[in-house]
Design an enzyme around this catalytic site. Structure first.
Site, PDB file in Angstrom:
ATOM      1  N   TYR A 125       0.815  -1.211   0.000  1.00  0.00           N
ATOM      2  CA  TYR A 125       0.000   0.000   0.000  1.00  0.00           C
ATOM      3  C   TYR A 125       0.852   1.267   0.000  1.00  0.00           C
ATOM      4  O   TYR A 125       0.394   2.311  -0.425  1.00  0.00           O
ATOM      5  CB  TYR A 125      -0.952   0.015   1.216  1.00  0.00           C
ATOM      6  N   LYS A 174       4.935 -14.333   3.661  1.00  0.00           N
ATOM      7  CA  LYS A 174       5.025 -15.123   2.424  1.00  0.00           C
ATOM      8  C   LYS A 174       6.496 -15.121   2.012  1.00  0.00           C
ATOM      9  O   LYS A 174       6.849 -14.848   0.859  1.00  0.00           O
ATOM     10  CB  LYS A 174       4.114 -14.488   1.352  1.00  0.00           C
ATOM     11  N   ASP A 207      -1.164 -18.143   2.966  1.00  0.00           N
ATOM     12  CA  ASP A 207      -2.180 -19.024   2.370  1.00  0.00           C
ATOM     13  C   ASP A 207      -2.611 -20.094   3.375  1.00  0.00           C
ATOM     14  O   ASP A 207      -3.801 -20.406   3.499  1.00  0.00           O
ATOM     15  CB  ASP A 207      -1.728 -19.646   1.037  1.00  0.00           C
ATOM     16  N   ASP A 231      -5.009  -6.695   5.675  1.00  0.00           N
ATOM     17  CA  ASP A 231      -6.285  -6.189   5.162  1.00  0.00           C
ATOM     18  C   ASP A 231      -7.183  -7.365   4.775  1.00  0.00           C
ATOM     19  O   ASP A 231      -8.379  -7.410   5.109  1.00  0.00           O
ATOM     20  CB  ASP A 231      -5.999  -5.307   3.936  1.00  0.00           C
TER      21      ASP A 231
END
Ligand code: NAD
Length: 335
Positions: A125, A174, A207, A231
């Site tokens: 972001y 990740k 995930d 988010d």
């Protein structure tokens, strides 16, 4: 006694009606605030020709706490997200999004109590405003993770765990694919975890987190993660407790804190008096806790709990048929 002033941004879409509901409840609970109203979003664009006027920023800076309705950022046209701008302007680096089960919300799960701590100023972001269309068929965007940013959000999460007597922090990343950015976040969060041996630390790839949250939500306590993952995960968590109408969020910086719903302006139901006001009422409870007004916070939380458990006067998203106004008045009657 001088009244405490707070800045109120009613926002767009369902914002003005649910923010008005929260103010009505704060008043009924005897909070005695002075409200300084300010415009942002579409309402500000119409009045002043800009989405985030300087007068609004000045009022937030003056009072240091704000209750905010959701804001619509027009898609395209070079508009930068007002929410991202606000978070950057006031350096609101920690986004604290709790989800708690209430009896009567018709969720498939019970006893959910998870806090997502989302880094609020970096990640994907932070570069969103600098997204560059290279030609008609491709684009690129920047993701920024700093040692300082990862450290302060991890510290925030662990300090909250200690303060609230929580047991476990799950670091969500990740790093297997996004080796430099998510990798740095994980590395720094691990360093911070070492300073808190009394808190259990768990690491999980984003995930796997999504699957585990749906299958075994009881395994989660506090989640700390980067901006975009936080988010998405916090909306998933809202789904565990009856939907976005029950999900509040606090944006916290060193000087200023802004309290709001997790959801957006819900244009599909705006103007119909059917929105669930609990998201902003729960955000107002976070604001009260921030101001150390625990008694009023508990009073309002108990009234929400009682109204939901009675199950008679609740909004459509919770499988009821009450209007926003009726739901609000039922909570007030239970104060
Ligand atoms: P949304 O969160 O506004 O709505 C998603 C769905 O949830 C809709 O079906 C809506 O009716 C429902 N919903 C949301 N809040 C509800 C409530 N309190 N009671 C009952 N139902 C509720 O998402 P969107 O439609 O994708 O976004 C609309 C606008 O909001 C966009 O302009 C977006 O940029 C903006 N937005 C703002 C914020 C913010 O101000 N913090 C956050 C997210 C989105």
């Amino acid at each position: 006694m001088t009244q405490r002033s707070i800045t109120v941004l009613p926002g767009d879409g369902i914002g003005p009606s649910i923010v008005a509901a929260a103010i009505k409840i704060l008043d009924a609970a005897g909070c005695q605030f002075q409200y300084d109203y300010a415009d942002a979003g579409l309402s500000a664009l119409e009045k002043y020709g800009e989405l985030l006027p300087q007068t609004t920023l000045d009022l937030i800076a003056k009072n240091k706490v704000a209750l905010k309705g959701p804001l619509t950022t027009p898609i395209g046209g070079g508009f930068t997200s007002i929410n991202v701008t606000l978070r950057k302007h006031f350096n609101l680096y920690a986004n604290l999004r709790p989800v708690v089960s209430f009896a009567g919300t018709q969720s498939r799960f019970e006893n959910i109590d998870i806090i997502t701590i989302r880094e609020n100023t970096e990640g994907m972001y932070s570069g969103a405003g600098q997204t560059r269309a290279l030609d008609n068929s491709s684009a690129e965007a920047m993701s920024i993770i700093t040692h300082e940013g990862a450290e302060r959000i991890s510290e925030f999460a662990y300090q909250l765990a200690v303060k609230e007597g929580r047991k476990k922090v799950t670091i969500v990343h990740k790093a297997n694919i996004l080796k430099s950015t998510s990798g740095l976040f994980l590395e720094v969060a691990r360093e911070v975890a070492l300073r808190y041996p009394q808190i259990e630390t768990n690491e999980m790839i984003v995930d796997a987190v999504c699957m585990n949250l749906v299958m075994y939500p009881e395994r989660f306590d506090i989640i700390v993660t980067t901006n975009l993952f936080g988010d998405i995960i916090s909306d998933l968590c809202a789904g565990l407790i009856g939907g976005l109408g029950m999900a509040p969020g606090a944006n916290i910086g060193k000087e200023v804190a802004i309290f709001e719903a997790v959801h957006g302006s819900a244009p599909d139901i705006a103007g119909q008096n059917i929105a669930n006001p609990c998201s902003v009422i729960l955000a107002a409870i976070q604001l009260l806790e921030h101001l150390n007004m625990q008694d009023q916070a508990e009073l309002i939380r108990a009234a929400i709990k009682k109204t939901l458990a009675q199950g008679k006067t609740i909004t459509q998203d919770l499988s009821g048929s009450a209007s926003t106004t009726e739901f609000t008045d039922a909570i007030i009657a239970n104060l």
